[in-house]
Scaffold this motif. Structure first.
Motif, PDB file in Angstrom:
ATOM      1  N   TRP A 203       0.867  -1.060  -0.049  1.00  0.00           N
ATOM      2  CA  TRP A 203      -0.052  -0.121  -0.020  1.00  0.00           C
ATOM      3  C   TRP A 203       0.925   1.178  -0.034  1.00  0.00           C
ATOM      4  O   TRP A 203       1.843   1.267   0.545  1.00  0.00           O
ATOM      5  N   THR A 215      -3.578   3.886  -1.492  1.00  0.00           N
ATOM      6  CA  THR A 215      -3.743   3.061  -2.889  1.00  0.00           C
ATOM      7  C   THR A 215      -2.725   1.742  -3.018  1.00  0.00           C
ATOM      8  O   THR A 215      -1.875   1.750  -2.436  1.00  0.00           O
ATOM      9  N   PHE A 216      -3.330   0.893  -3.735  1.00  0.00           N
ATOM     10  CA  PHE A 216      -2.838  -0.329  -3.744  1.00  0.00           C
ATOM     11  C   PHE A 216      -2.671  -0.788  -5.397  1.00  0.00           C
ATOM     12  O   PHE A 216      -3.788  -1.053  -5.880  1.00  0.00           O
ATOM     13  N   HIS A 217      -1.599  -0.333  -5.915  1.00  0.00           N
ATOM     14  CA  HIS A 217      -1.523  -0.533  -7.466  1.00  0.00           C
ATOM     15  C   HIS A 217      -1.175  -2.009  -7.999  1.00  0.00           C
ATOM     16  O   HIS A 217      -0.329  -2.766  -7.306  1.00  0.00           O
ATOM     17  N   ASN A 220       1.123   0.479 -12.125  1.00  0.00           N
ATOM     18  CA  ASN A 220       1.385   1.608 -11.720  1.00  0.00           C
ATOM     19  C   ASN A 220       2.346   2.477 -12.936  1.00  0.00           C
ATOM     20  O   ASN A 220       3.552   2.024 -13.193  1.00  0.00           O
ATOM     21  N   ASN A 228       2.080  -7.359  -5.657  1.00  0.00           N
ATOM     22  CA  ASN A 228       0.477  -6.875  -5.381  1.00  0.00           C
ATOM     23  C   ASN A 228      -0.571  -7.654  -6.190  1.00  0.00           C
ATOM     24  O   ASN A 228      -1.509  -8.130  -5.849  1.00  0.00           O
ATOM     25  N   ASN A 253      -2.698   3.153 -15.229  1.00  0.00           N
ATOM     26  CA  ASN A 253      -2.780   2.610 -13.856  1.00  0.00           C
ATOM     27  C   ASN A 253      -4.043   1.582 -13.693  1.00  0.00           C
ATOM     28  O   ASN A 253      -5.153   1.974 -14.249  1.00  0.00           O
ATOM     29  N   CYS A 255      -5.419   0.233 -10.011  1.00  0.00           N
ATOM     30  CA  CYS A 255      -5.378   0.259  -8.376  1.00  0.00           C
ATOM     31  C   CYS A 255      -6.533   0.195  -7.473  1.00  0.00           C
ATOM     32  O   CYS A 255      -7.804   0.641  -8.122  1.00  0.00           O
ATOM     33  N   SER A 257      -8.314   2.346  -4.533  1.00  0.00           N
ATOM     34  CA  SER A 257      -8.239   3.655  -3.773  1.00  0.00           C
ATOM     35  C   SER A 257      -9.062   3.761  -2.680  1.00  0.00           C
ATOM     36  O   SER A 257     -10.540   3.564  -2.737  1.00  0.00           O
TER      37      SER A 257
END
Length: 354
Positions: A203, A215-217, A220, A228, A253, A255, A257
Motif C-alpha cells: 500500500w 492506494t494499492f497498485h 502503476n 500486489n 494505472n 489500483c 483507492s
C-alpha cells in the motif's frame, strides 16, 4: 512466352508504356507470363519469389518482436521474482527525465524523436494528430483554459467533457460491473491486514491536506507490480480481459483507492487527455463526492463512473468514522476517440523507461 529485350534507361520506360498501354490486357498477360514462368521452373522467377517470401517472413518477425508485450500470466506472476525498482509496491522515479514528473525543456524533442523512431519502424500513417500535438505541445499546454490543463501531453482534436457516459467504453464497463463481487472480495481480504499503527506492504500513502488516502497498485505508470498482483489474482486476470485498458505506457494505472472519513484530495490535473479514468465503486458511504471540471458526481457500489482527469478535479469523504472508507477500483482506459494506430504509437512513445 519470352520477354522481348528493350533498351535501358528512359527510352526503355517509354517503350514499355507504349507497348503495354497500362491496359487490363497487359496486366492479364503479365500475370499469365508470371504463372507460366513458374510452371516452366524459370530460375529467375523462382529466386525472386523465394527472396520476396524470405523478406516477408523477416518483416513479420521484426514487427511481431517489436509489439508491446501483453500482461504476464497469473501463474508467471505467482512464480516470478518481484520487478526491480519497486518499493512497498510502488514504482518510484529513478530518473530526472521521467515523463510524468519532469517538465524539462527537452521533453518535446524527446517525444518527437520517439515518434520518428516509431514511424521509421512502422508507418507515418495515422500519425497526423500525434505529430501536430508534439510539434505544438508547448502552445497547447500554456493556452488551455484552466478547467482542463493536462500536465504532460495534450492530444488535439479530441472531444472534451469532464464525464463520459457508460456507453463510451461499454464492454469494459459491463465486464467490471459483472465482476464487482470478485474485486470487492479480494479488497476485503487485503484490507484485513490494516492496523492503526502500520501501513501493510504493497500500500502507498498519498499526500492530502486532511485525512488519509491510500492506494494499492496492480499496474502503476504502465509497470505491473508483481507482488500486489499475486495478492489479487482474479482482479489482475480481469485486467487482461479489458479491451481498452492502458497497460503499456506511463499513463496507465490500475489500483484500489481508499479514502478514510475526513479526507480531502487537493484539486489537481492528470497528465494527459488520451485516457478515461474509470472508478468502479466498491464501498460508497454517504458524504463522498467527486468533482471534475466543477461538476459533482457521487459513486455507487457496483457501478462505474468515467471521467477525464485532465480536467481540474478533487474528491472528498465527509462521512463519519462509522461510515467506513470510500473504496473504488480505478483503471485507466483509452479515450474512445483515440484510434487504434494512435494507441500503438502512444504506447511506443510513452513506454515506461523510454
Amino acid at each position: 512466352m519470352r520477354w522481348a529485350l528493350l533498351p535501358s534507361g528512359p527510352l526503355r520506360t517509354d517503350l514499355w508504356l507504349v507497348a503495354w498501354g497500362w491496359s487490363l490486357d497487359g496486366l492479364r498477360d503479365c500475370i499469365a507470363a508470371g504463372i507460366q514462368s513458374v510452371r516452366d521452373c524459370d530460375t529467375t522467377a523462382a529466386v525472386s519469389v523465394a527472396c520476396l517470401l524470405a523478406l516477408f517472413v523477416w518483416y513479420c518477425y521484426h514487427v511481431g518482436r517489436e509489439q508491446p508485450r501483453a500482461y504476464a500470466s497469473v501463474n508467471a506472476l505467482m512464480q516470478g521474482p518481484d520487478a526491480a525498482g519497486l518499493q512497498n509496491g510502488f514504482v518510484y522515479c529513478q530518473s530526472a527525465e521521467c515523463v510524468r514528473c519532469s517538465h524539462s525543456e527537452g521533453l518535446n524533442q524527446k517525444l518527437y524523436h520517439n515518434l520518428q523512431e516509431y514511424a521509421k519502424r512502422y508507418s507515418w500513417s495515422g500519425m497526423g494528430r500525434i505529430h501536430k500535438g508534439i510539434r505544438e505541445q508547448g502552445r497547447y499546454l500554456s493556452s488551455r483554459p484552466s478547467i482542463q490543463k493536462p500536465e504532460v501531453f495534450f492530444l488535439p482534436d479530441l472531444p472534451t467533457a469532464p464525464y463520459f457516459s457508460r456507453e463510451a467504453q461499454k464492454h469494459d464497463v459491463e465486464l467490471l460491473e459483472r465482476n464487482f463481487q470478485t474485486i470487492l472480495c479480494e479488497f476485503e481480504t487485503l484490507y484485513k491486514a490494516f492496523s492503526n499503527c502500520s501501513l501493510p506492504q504493497g500500500w502507498k500513502m498519498n499526500s492530502t491536506p486532511s485525512g488519509e488516502w491510500v492506494t494499492f497498485h496492480l499496474v502503476n505508470q504502465g509497470v505491473c507490480v508483481p507482488r500486489n498482483c499475486r495478492k489479487c489474482p482474479r482482479t489482475y486476470r480481469l485486467l487482461g480481459s479489458l479491451r481498452t485498458c492502458i497497460g503499456n505506457n506511463v499513463f496507465g494505472n490500475a489500483c484500489l483507492s481508499v479514502l478514510s472519513p475526513g479526507t480531502v484530495i487537493t484539486e489537481h490535473y492528470g497528465p494527459t487527455n488520451i485516457r478515461v479514468r474509470c472508478h468502479l465503486g466498491l464501498k460508497t458511504p454517504s458524504g463522498c463526492e467527486l468533482v471534475v471540471g466543477g461538476e459533482p458526481q457521487c459513486w455507487a457500489e457496483g457501478r462505474c463512473l468515467l471521467f477525464d482527469d485532465s480536467f481540474l478535479h478533487t474528491a472528498f469523504h465527509e462521512g463519519s468514522a462509522e461510515d467506513g472508507p470510500r473504496v473504488v477500483f480505478m483503471v485507466d482506459l483509452w479515450h474512445p476517440h483515440v484510434a487504434a494506430a494512435e494507441r500503438q504509437a502512444l504506447d511506443f512513445i510513452f513506454a515506461p523507461g523510454r
